[in-house]
Write an enzyme that holds these catalytic residues in place. Structure first.
Site, short mmCIF file in Angstrom:
data_model
loop_
_atom_site.label_atom_id
_atom_site.label_comp_id
_atom_site.label_asym_id
_atom_site.label_seq_id
_atom_site.Cartn_x
_atom_site.Cartn_y
_atom_site.Cartn_z
N GLY A 1 47.50 37.91 5.85
CA GLY A 1 46.83 36.68 5.42
C GLY A 1 46.35 36.77 3.99
N ASP A 2 45.88 35.63 3.47
CA ASP A 2 45.32 35.54 2.12
C ASP A 2 46.31 35.93 1.02
OD1 ASP A 2 42.94 34.82 3.36
OD2 ASP A 2 42.23 36.88 3.43
N LYS B 1 48.89 31.45 -0.06
CA LYS B 1 49.68 30.34 0.47
C LYS B 1 49.23 28.99 -0.08
CE LYS B 1 48.45 31.79 4.55
NZ LYS B 1 47.87 33.10 4.27
N GLY C 1 41.55 30.09 5.11
CA GLY C 1 40.89 29.64 3.89
C GLY C 1 41.95 29.64 2.82
N HIS C 2 42.42 28.47 2.45
CA HIS C 2 43.51 28.37 1.47
C HIS C 2 42.96 27.84 0.15
CE1 HIS C 2 46.75 28.20 4.88
NE2 HIS C 2 46.02 29.29 4.89
N THR D 1 36.93 35.67 12.62
CA THR D 1 36.18 34.83 11.67
C THR D 1 35.05 34.08 12.39
OG1 THR D 1 37.70 33.00 12.03
CG2 THR D 1 38.21 34.48 10.20
N GLN E 1 47.30 32.38 8.06
CA GLN E 1 47.28 33.83 8.34
C GLN E 1 48.59 34.46 7.83
OE1 GLN E 1 46.22 31.66 11.35
NE2 GLN E 1 44.40 31.73 10.10
N THR F 1 45.43 37.38 15.17
CA THR F 1 44.86 36.08 15.53
C THR F 1 45.56 35.60 16.80
OG1 THR F 1 44.18 33.94 14.67
CG2 THR F 1 46.41 34.67 14.07
N ARG G 1 33.74 37.80 3.43
CA ARG G 1 33.79 39.25 3.65
C ARG G 1 34.67 39.93 2.62
NH1 ARG G 1 35.74 39.68 9.72
NH2 ARG G 1 36.99 37.93 8.98
N LYS H 1 49.72 37.62 -7.38
CA LYS H 1 48.71 38.51 -7.93
C LYS H 1 49.27 39.72 -8.68
CE LYS H 1 44.57 37.63 -5.80
NZ LYS H 1 43.44 37.74 -4.92
N ASP I 1 49.22 40.02 -11.71
CA ASP I 1 48.25 40.26 -12.78
C ASP I 1 47.20 41.30 -12.39
OD1 ASP I 1 47.64 37.94 -11.02
OD2 ASP I 1 45.67 38.05 -12.01
P1 GDP Z 1 45.72 31.99 1.34
O1 GDP Z 1 44.84 32.11 2.52
O2 GDP Z 1 47.06 32.63 1.56
O3 GDP Z 1 45.88 30.58 0.84
O4 GDP Z 1 45.04 32.82 0.19
P2 GDP Z 1 43.45 32.79 -0.20
O5 GDP Z 1 43.18 31.53 -0.90
O6 GDP Z 1 42.63 33.11 0.97
O7 GDP Z 1 43.38 34.06 -1.14
C1 GDP Z 1 44.11 34.17 -2.29
C2 GDP Z 1 43.14 34.34 -3.44
O8 GDP Z 1 43.84 34.80 -4.59
C3 GDP Z 1 42.46 33.06 -3.88
O9 GDP Z 1 41.19 33.36 -4.36
C4 GDP Z 1 43.37 32.55 -5.00
O10 GDP Z 1 42.68 31.73 -5.92
C5 GDP Z 1 43.76 33.85 -5.64
N1 GDP Z 1 45.09 33.88 -6.26
C6 GDP Z 1 46.23 33.29 -5.85
N2 GDP Z 1 47.26 33.67 -6.62
C7 GDP Z 1 46.76 34.52 -7.55
C8 GDP Z 1 47.33 35.28 -8.61
O11 GDP Z 1 48.53 35.26 -8.86
N3 GDP Z 1 46.49 36.07 -9.34
C9 GDP Z 1 45.16 36.14 -9.08
N4 GDP Z 1 44.42 36.94 -9.84
N5 GDP Z 1 44.59 35.44 -8.10
C10 GDP Z 1 45.38 34.66 -7.33
P1 IMO Z 2 44.52 32.64 5.83
O1 IMO Z 2 45.27 31.43 6.35
C1 IMO Z 2 43.04 36.67 6.54
C2 IMO Z 2 41.84 37.68 10.62
C3 IMO Z 2 40.37 37.90 10.88
C4 IMO Z 2 40.45 38.87 12.04
C5 IMO Z 2 41.66 38.38 12.82
C6 IMO Z 2 41.31 37.46 13.98
O2 IMO Z 2 43.44 32.30 4.88
O3 IMO Z 2 45.47 33.66 5.31
P2 IMO Z 2 40.40 34.97 14.22
O4 IMO Z 2 39.24 34.28 13.60
O5 IMO Z 2 41.71 34.33 13.91
O6 IMO Z 2 40.23 35.20 15.67
O7 IMO Z 2 40.43 36.44 13.54
O8 IMO Z 2 42.45 37.66 11.88
N1 IMO Z 2 42.14 36.37 9.98
C7 IMO Z 2 42.51 36.22 8.71
N2 IMO Z 2 42.61 37.14 7.71
N3 IMO Z 2 43.38 35.39 6.30
C8 IMO Z 2 43.30 34.47 7.28
O9 IMO Z 2 43.76 33.21 7.13
C9 IMO Z 2 42.82 34.86 8.55
N4 IMO Z 2 42.59 34.24 9.72
C10 IMO Z 2 42.19 35.16 10.58
O10 IMO Z 2 39.73 38.46 9.77
O11 IMO Z 2 40.75 40.17 11.56
MG MG Z 3 42.92 32.78 3.00
#
Ligand code: GDP
Ligand code: IMO
Ligand code: MG
Length: 423
Positions: free
Chosen positions: A12-13, A16, A40-41, A129, A224, A239, A303, A331, A333
């Protein structure tokens, strides 16, 4: 016309939200197919950062229709807050946001059950979460759940009461003490249901079928990542939904043969939030630098995210399970400034070197084996085209492409929409 997928390949994260926002200009419809407010996107443009949880990341594009699919679980309270956060911006939600009647509802008691389940597990907790995701999907598969379409029924309140009563009994059976005021939570819930009722509710499978027939371009947005998939992830530290490609078919009601490109997205390193195995995790200064430079703190819970080197064994597995046709690397960079970069290319498992993901990837079972590559020192955040990328980064990309056997078509060099290099 086909439905393209955008899926996270790690834990995840991956970024996306940012990439869906960038890609939306090429699509008519953006559709979320699973997960819920555990996601959290993050999107950044014009100096403003937006975090979306339930609403698809194409919402800021006026011409795009955004759909919350049947595979998603919706917490009306969080949904209402998201709607309110978008109020200052010119977003025509009533017109551009459609919600599947078959999406399941997260009730306040689902959140309480999540908390009770986690508390009762003690050290073995998932690190959820606490958004009620697990209990809501359990009610879905247990055939007890409430769906968005139910809010249109005259006996919705009775259905709600029945399920909530059952949840209260379950809560009483836990040996942990969860404090709550159900009346307050319910008042908030029913206020939010009113807001949900103002939206266009659809049968998303029918809507998407007709859209495809008309030649509309559709992008399915995953939440995720593959390593959190209920079947293929690091169970039980996952998840409760299918985050992989197959989940898009069941989560939207589109047939497998309608799937076109499968865009897999990954960070140039690895992060994970919550519990569970993470073979390449770093506990040293390098990991700390990734956390700080990459601002690796959760978009939903705040977190701190665990950080480590890129794990190609896990990534290759995700590429395979999803049938990824092109890759997006995020990322890059954040890795600027390291003398040497390490990439895990195999595991030492039961005394043998292996290249595939085994059943057990806990620390006691696998030791990552690394290949070292030369790092780059330049700041990448202002670069705008592929030719400007430093040689060492180009070598890093070529190395990954060779190992993964899929082209990397997009390289992200910062959080902003504009910091995206398309090859
Ligand atoms: P998602 O859940 O897949 O949408 O990703 P998140 O938003 O949870 O986490 C990605 C984080 O990295 C966010 O804070 C974005 O603003 C940041 N981000 C995305 N692409 C880049 C990148 O290329 N470089 C840096 N430094 N940050 C990035
Ligand atoms: P995005 O879409 C990162 C992780 C939680 C936990 C496990 C189960 O932003 O990439 P849950 O609340 O689904 O029962 O938690 O999955 N988790 C994520 N980690 N990005 C997410 O979503 C996540 N959604 C759930 O931290 O370990
Ligand atoms: Mg996220």
């Amino acid at each position: 016309m086909a439905v393209d997928l955008l899926l996270g390949l790690q834990w995840g994260d991956e970024g996306k939200g940012k990439i869906v926002d960038v890609l939306t200009q090429n699509y008519d419809i953006i559709a979320r197919f699973q997960g819920g407010p555990n996601a959290g996107h993050t999107l950044e443009f014009n100096g403003i950062k937006h975090v979306l949880h339930t609403i698809p990341s194409g919402i800021f594009h006026k011409g795009a229709v955004n759909i919350i699919g049947n595979g998603v679980v919706i917490d009306p309270i969080i949904f209402k807050k998201e709607i309110e956060a978008l109020a200052p911006y010119e977003v025509n939600l009533k017109q551009n946001l459609l919600i599947s009647r078959k999406a399941h509802l997260i009730l306040p008691t689902h959140r309480l059950l999540d908390a009770a389940s986690e508390a009762s597990k003690g050290k073995a907790k998932i690190g959820s979460t606490l958004k009620g995701i697990g209990p809501t999907y359990m009610d879905k598969t247990g055939r007890n759940g409430l769906r968005v379409g139910d809010i249109e029924l005259s006996d919705f309140n009775d259905r709600y009461r029945n399920l909530t009563d059952k949840h209260e009994e379950m809560l009483a059976n836990y040996k942990v003490d969860i404090q709550y005021n159900l009346q307050e939570l319910e008042a908030e819930f029913f206020e939010a249901i009113k807001v949900l009722k103002e939206f266009q509710l659809i049968d998303s499978e029918e809507y998407l079928y007709q859209a495809l027939k008309k030649g509309k371009k559709i992008l399915a947005e995953g939440a995720q990542g593959s390593m959190l998939d209920i079947d293929f992830g690091t169970y039980p530290f996952v998840t409760s939904s299918n985050t992989t490609a197959a989940g898009a078919c069941t989560g939207l009601g589109v047939a497998p043969r309608s799937i076109g490109e499968v865009i897999g997205i990954f960070k140039a390193y690895t992060t994970r939030v919550g519990s569970g195995p993470f073979p390449t995790e770093l506990f040293d200064k390098v990991g700390e630098t990734m956390t700080q430079v990459g601002r690796e703190f959760g978009a939903t819970t705040g977190r701190r995210r665990r950080c480590g080197w890129l794990d190609l064994v896990a990534l290759k597995y995700a590429v395979q399970v999803n049938g990824v046709t092109e890759l997006t690397m995020m990322k890059a960079d954040v890795l600027s400034g390291f003398e040497t970069l390490k990439v895990c290319t195999s595991y030492l498992y039961k005394g043998k070197e292996i290249k595939h993901l085994p059943y057990n990837i806990e620390e006691q079972n696998v030791t990552p084996i690394y290949t070292e590559l030369k790092g780059w020192q330049q700041d990448l955040t202002k670069l705008t085209n592929y030719q400007q990328l430093p040689k060492e980064l180009l070598d890093y990309i070529s190395f990954l492409e060779k190992e993964l056997e899929v082209p990397i078509k997009v390289v992200s060099v910062g959080p902003d929409r504009t910091q995206t290099i398309i090859r």
